[in-house]
Design a protein around this motif. Structure first.
Motif, mmCIF file in Angstrom:
data_model
loop_
_atom_site.group_PDB
_atom_site.id
_atom_site.type_symbol
_atom_site.label_atom_id
_atom_site.label_comp_id
_atom_site.label_asym_id
_atom_site.label_seq_id
_atom_site.Cartn_x
_atom_site.Cartn_y
_atom_site.Cartn_z
ATOM 1 N N UNK A 155 36.491 23.908 37.080
ATOM 2 C CA UNK A 155 36.952 22.475 36.593
ATOM 3 C C UNK A 155 36.244 21.192 37.549
ATOM 4 N N UNK A 156 35.904 20.100 37.293
ATOM 5 C CA UNK A 156 35.116 19.021 37.542
ATOM 6 C C UNK A 156 34.856 19.757 39.358
ATOM 7 N N UNK A 157 35.529 19.624 39.974
ATOM 8 C CA UNK A 157 34.911 19.961 41.783
ATOM 9 C C UNK A 157 36.287 21.155 42.056
ATOM 10 N N UNK A 158 36.196 22.140 40.938
ATOM 11 C CA UNK A 158 37.172 23.331 41.436
ATOM 12 C C UNK A 158 36.718 24.182 40.390
ATOM 13 N N UNK A 159 37.217 25.046 42.245
ATOM 14 C CA UNK A 159 36.079 26.720 41.912
ATOM 15 C C UNK A 159 36.342 27.788 42.361
ATOM 16 N N UNK A 160 36.435 28.717 41.337
ATOM 17 C CA UNK A 160 37.449 30.191 41.726
ATOM 18 C C UNK A 160 36.287 31.552 42.271
ATOM 19 N N UNK A 161 36.477 32.328 42.942
ATOM 20 C CA UNK A 161 35.958 33.430 42.921
ATOM 21 C C UNK A 161 36.646 34.021 43.015
ATOM 22 N N UNK A 162 36.007 35.438 41.840
ATOM 23 C CA UNK A 162 36.381 36.370 41.533
ATOM 24 C C UNK A 162 36.296 37.860 42.522
ATOM 25 N N UNK A 163 37.095 38.527 42.930
ATOM 26 C CA UNK A 163 36.729 39.477 43.608
ATOM 27 C C UNK A 163 37.547 40.847 43.494
ATOM 28 N N UNK A 164 36.636 41.967 42.743
ATOM 29 C CA UNK A 164 37.117 43.016 41.729
ATOM 30 C C UNK A 164 37.204 43.790 42.727
ATOM 31 N N UNK A 165 38.951 44.430 42.829
ATOM 32 C CA UNK A 165 39.610 45.439 43.802
ATOM 33 C C UNK A 165 40.051 45.138 44.901
ATOM 34 N N UNK A 166 39.630 43.871 45.344
ATOM 35 C CA UNK A 166 39.546 43.367 46.667
ATOM 36 C C UNK A 166 40.900 42.967 47.759
ATOM 37 N N UNK A 167 41.512 43.272 48.195
ATOM 38 C CA UNK A 167 43.079 42.699 48.748
ATOM 39 C C UNK A 167 42.827 41.838 49.410
#
Ligand SMILES: Nc1nc2c(ncn2[C@@H]2O[C@H](COP(=O)(O)OP(=O)(O)OP(=O)(O)O)[C@@H](O)[C@H]2O)c(=O)[nH]1
Length: 235
Positions: A155-167
């Motif tokens: 969204x506007x000032x919202x970001x996601x970081x996807x970390x595959x296979x991370x605990x």
């Protein structure tokens, strides 16, 4: 296309020359005339063939050029359809798709980052500066993410970081590094003050769905905001 129709003149000349060749009583002059006629038409045929080859070469070059343009355009369209125009990270649709895909293949952790009091930055320094802050913040996130991470703008000032296979614990360390970096020094575009963010972290088992992973991170983010912002919470 009828070949006889296409080469009507040449067919006539061929027939006439065959007639001449079949006769044994004609004079040398008649044979010479027939030979000259064949020669003239043969030359015309060569000129026409050369012209057609040149034309077809030109058409092929043009076709290749248009094909290349189409290919480039298709790539640009694909890029625009999946990337955020301001920050060049994955856009909402694309990151959601990546998260779902990743979960269908294995486990993953997710960080949601939301800039603190961003409205104040816009109000105080103007929207264009707000845009610069967003871009600089994304660079900070990128600098602290592992190579396998996918960053998206939800969204506007919202970001996601996807970390595959991370605990979860390893994802919290990544979130902590981003958080610490924002508190360590101001962004170069806004040197007078720190821009902080709240972060929520969650973990999804293999086969779990986007909604559950996202909602868990979102609840953690909500808790981080409610506990005074500028902190990392996980769930
Ligand atoms: N400059 C700029 N501002 C944006 C963009 N997208 C959203 N915003 C602004 O971001 C602000 C978000 O405000 P709020 O949702 O109140 O959140 P906040 O001020 O960050 O407060 P908290 O999240 O509660 O810490 C709004 O003023 C939006 O106009 C953008 O692309 N560029």
């Amino acid at each position: 296309m009828d070949l006889n129709e296409l080469f009507r003149e040449e067919s006539d000349v061929l027939n006439r020359s065959q007639d001449v060749a079949a006769q044994t009583t004609l004079s040398a002059e008649d044979y010479r005339d027939a030979l000259l006629m064949v020669n003239r038409h043969y030359q015309r045929l060569m000129r026409e063939t050369y012209r057609m080859i040149s034309r077809s070469d030109r058409a092929e070059r043009e076709l290749n050029r248009v094909n290349e343009q189409l290919h480039q355009l298709a790539q640009e369209l694909e890029y625009k359809a999946s990337h955020d125009p301001l920050t060049a990270v994955w856009n909402r649709g694309a990151i959601i798709q990546r998260i779902s895909q990743t979960l269908s293949n294995g486990a993953a952790a997710l960080i949601i980052l939301d800039i603190d009091h961003f409205k104040r930055i816009n109000d105080e320094f103007g929207h264009p500066m707000g845009d610069k802050v967003i871009c600089a913040l994304v660079s900070r996130i990128q600098a602290h993410c592992p190579a396998e991470a996918s960053i998206g703008r939800i969204g506007g000032e919202e970001f996601t970081v996807l970390l595959p296979h991370y605990r979860l614990s390893d994802a919290v360390i990544v979130a902590g590094a981003i958080h610490a970096s924002l508190n360590a020094s101001p962004l170069a575009v806004l040197p007078g003050q720190l821009v902080t963010a709240s972060l929520g972290v969650s973990y999804g088992k293999p086969g779990s769905d986007f909604e559950t992973l996202y909602n868990n991170a979102d609840v953690a983010l909500y808790d981080a905001k409610n506990h005074g912002r500028n902190r990392v919470f996980f769930r």
